[in-house]
Design a protein around this motif. Structure first.
Motif, PDB file in Angstrom:
ATOM      1  N   VAL A 139     -88.148 -32.455 -19.311  1.00  0.00           N
ATOM      2  CA  VAL A 139     -87.675 -32.504 -20.617  1.00  0.00           C
ATOM      3  C   VAL A 139     -86.435 -33.442 -20.289  1.00  0.00           C
ATOM      4  N   VAL A 167     -82.866 -34.697 -22.021  1.00  0.00           N
ATOM      5  CA  VAL A 167     -81.967 -34.627 -23.175  1.00  0.00           C
ATOM      6  C   VAL A 167     -81.051 -35.269 -23.165  1.00  0.00           C
ATOM      7  N   LYS A 207     -80.249 -33.672 -27.533  1.00  0.00           N
ATOM      8  CA  LYS A 207     -81.380 -33.996 -28.598  1.00  0.00           C
ATOM      9  C   LYS A 207     -82.553 -34.332 -27.416  1.00  0.00           C
ATOM     10  N   VAL A 208     -83.419 -33.734 -27.585  1.00  0.00           N
ATOM     11  CA  VAL A 208     -84.751 -33.993 -26.701  1.00  0.00           C
ATOM     12  C   VAL A 208     -85.269 -35.609 -26.747  1.00  0.00           C
ATOM     13  N   SER A 262     -90.417 -35.346 -23.686  1.00  0.00           N
ATOM     14  CA  SER A 262     -90.792 -34.223 -22.725  1.00  0.00           C
ATOM     15  C   SER A 262     -92.405 -34.434 -22.360  1.00  0.00           C
ATOM     16  N   LEU A 294     -90.305 -26.030 -26.484  1.00  0.00           N
ATOM     17  CA  LEU A 294     -89.151 -26.686 -26.729  1.00  0.00           C
ATOM     18  C   LEU A 294     -88.521 -26.257 -28.114  1.00  0.00           C
ATOM     19  N   LEU A 333     -80.774 -24.296 -23.640  1.00  0.00           N
ATOM     20  CA  LEU A 333     -80.105 -25.729 -23.780  1.00  0.00           C
ATOM     21  C   LEU A 333     -78.530 -25.742 -24.088  1.00  0.00           C
ATOM     22  N   SER A 371     -81.851 -26.948 -15.228  1.00  0.00           N
ATOM     23  CA  SER A 371     -81.120 -28.122 -15.958  1.00  0.00           C
ATOM     24  C   SER A 371     -80.166 -28.906 -14.995  1.00  0.00           C
TER      25      SER A 371
END
Ligand code: ADP
Length: 490
Positions: free
Chosen positions: A87, A89, A94-95, A98, A117, A126, A150
């Motif tokens: 993913v 971001v 904001k994604v 993905s 998600l 997130l 992440s």
């Protein structure tokens, strides 16, 4: 059933074993799960790093308006395998892209993925990861959930975040399989262990069972039998040894009692025989003079007195043995008591022209059973006069030495042969039986010194033969001067 040690031991053994196995399995399960998660984390970091290398290279190669998207898709294509979800971001969270929405990311296309998600768990991760460069987390969307990593990176002057998600389903499956194996392995292990425990308990208690049946067969008539000892050094060997020791003591006590009974009946038989003989002779003669009757009655009276004395002595010793002779202590002066005894023995001494002297320290207070102490001193005085030849000397003294009184009775008698000295305090022991039985000296049964020693010991004191040679003997009685609580040594 629970009354059997074997069963109780087996149950305890099984219970403890089950508890230990359960705790061990729980700990092992937890450790395996932790290491599986750690391996997943390492894998995610590696994937993330190599993705970023490819992505940056693609970014350099690509041209056109959608360069970022295209480079990302290329990198995802290249690195995508298994259940890993990539993913991307932007800075605002904001994604952008993905792999879950990328068709090629799910080539089979058969299974519809859960919307990870949009899940609250992912959104929370997130939000939490926006403040740190690198962050691990757990996304709970399926039963096993996803491990999330992440990582912040920058490209073309902008800051982005790459999030990798990897399903923990395979790990959970592995743990489930391990759990299924444990589920039959543990009961089987417990079953085998409890069977082994029962066998061991049975084997180790078998000697106890054998010992108890052996012990059950031992009675008064076969008191010489002993328990078999298989191993002298182990606990059961120790138990058997203690039990055999007890049997030895019992046998000795039995033998002592038997000897006592035999000696007692022997001693009683003589005066009874004399009484019977004398009365039979008196009754068989039709005509007898009063003097002859008087003579017979005298003999009978004398024997009856002797009989009474023996029975009284026997009774005293039996009660002392059973610990049932209650002492009745009171306060009195020992020197006065000894002086009184010397006074009452004076007639006996005079009959043999023996000089009897007393030398006592005045004011010797004592707390003791007066009648028993009197009996002891009279016994010793009686012996001293009895075993001293005519015109001899008996000297009595009463002294205080520290915390005890010493009453000594010394005579100028013939003394006691060295080999017989250790035995004179034994019951029914007489060094010179013929003399002791003669009618003139009172005819002792050999109980006087045994009773006297018991009296001294009952007062926490002792009675000893302190001198004996050809010039005579000295008996010394030591009695505590302080009025300690008295007990019968039984
Ligand atoms: P007995 O009734 O025979 O006197 P005791 O128990 O008083 O029994 O004494 C045991 C034996 O110890 C006596 O038979 C005697 O042989 C010996 N004995 C005791 N006192 C004396 C003594 N003062 N002198 C010599 N022998 C003694």
């Amino acid at each position: 059933m629970l009354d059997s040690i074997r069963t109780r031991l087996t149950l305890w053994h099984t219970g403890v074993l089950a508890l230990v196995i359960a705790v061990l399995c729980g700990v092992a399960y937890f450790i395996f799960w932790r290491s599986a998660v750690r391996r997943t984390d390492l894998n995610l970091v590696e994937l993330s790093d190599s993705f970023l290398v490819t992505f940056r290279a693609e970014l350099e190669d690509q041209t056109g308006p959608d360069v970022f998207q295209t480079a990302a898709k290329e990198a995802i294509e290249e690195h995508h395998f298994g259940d890993t979800i990539y993913v991307l971001v932007d800075q605002a969270g904001k994604v952008i892209l993905s792999s879950q929405e990328t068709p090629s990311a799910n080539p089979s296309g058969k299974k519809r993925r859960k919307p990870i998600l949009s899940s609250a768990s992912f959104q929370n991760f997130l939000a939490a990861s926006m403040n740190s460069d690198r962050q691990f987390g757990h996304i709970a969307v399926t039963e096993a959930g996803y491990r999330a990593f992440s990582q912040r990176f920058s490209a073309k002057g902008q800051s982005y975040r790459l999030i990798l998600l990897q399903s923990l389903h395979p790990q959970e499956q592995m743990m489930e399989e391990a759990g299924a194996v444990f589920a039959w392995l543990i009961p089987l292990a417990i079953l085998l262990a409890s069977g082994g425990g029962y066998f061991l308990a049975r084997k180790s208690l078998a000697p106890v069972v054998a010992m108890s049946s052996q012990a059950g067969r031992i009675g008064a008539e076969n008191l010489h039998e002993r328990l078999a000892i298989q191993n002298e050094k182990d606990e059961l060997g120790h138990l058997a040894r203690s039990f055999n020791g007890l049997l030895n003591r019992l046998r000795e006590s039995f033998d002592r009692q038997r000897r006592f009974m035999a000696d007692a009946s022997h001693e009683l038989r003589t005066p009874i025989a004399i009484l019977r003989g004398e009365s039979e002779v008196a009754l068989s003669q039709q005509v007898r003079s009063p003097a002859e009757y008087r003579e017979s009655l005298n003999v009978m009276h004398h024997e009856a007195e002797r009989l009474t004395r023996i029975v009284e002595d026997l009774f005293t010793l039996t009660r002392a043995d059973a610990g049932q002779y209650p002492l009745q202590p009171n306060d009195f002066y020992l020197d006065e008591l000894v002086s009184e005894c010397v006074h009452s023995a004076r007639t006996l001494a005079q009959a043999k022209k023996i000089s009897l002297t007393f030398d006592g320290a005045p004011e010797s207070p004592i707390h003791a059973d007066e009648s028993l102490v009197r009996r002891m001193i009279l016994n010793l005085l009686d012996n001293a006069i009895k075993y001293t030849l005519d015109f001899g000397r008996v000297t009595v003294s009463c002294r205080r030495n520290g915390r005890e009184y010493t009453v000594s009775i010394a005579d100028t008698g013939t003394g006691i042969p060295p080999e017989l000295r250790p035995r004179i305090f034994e019951r029914f022991f007489r060094a010179d039986k013929a003399r002791s039985h003669s009618e003139n000296d009172g005819g002792g049964a050999g109980l006087g010194l045994a009773i006297s020693r018991w009296i001294a010991e009952a007062h926490r004191g002792r009675l000893e033969l302190t001198r004996s040679d050809c010039s005579g003997s000295t008996f010394s009685a030591y009695l505590p001067a302080d009025s300690a609580e008295l007990v019968s040594p039984g």
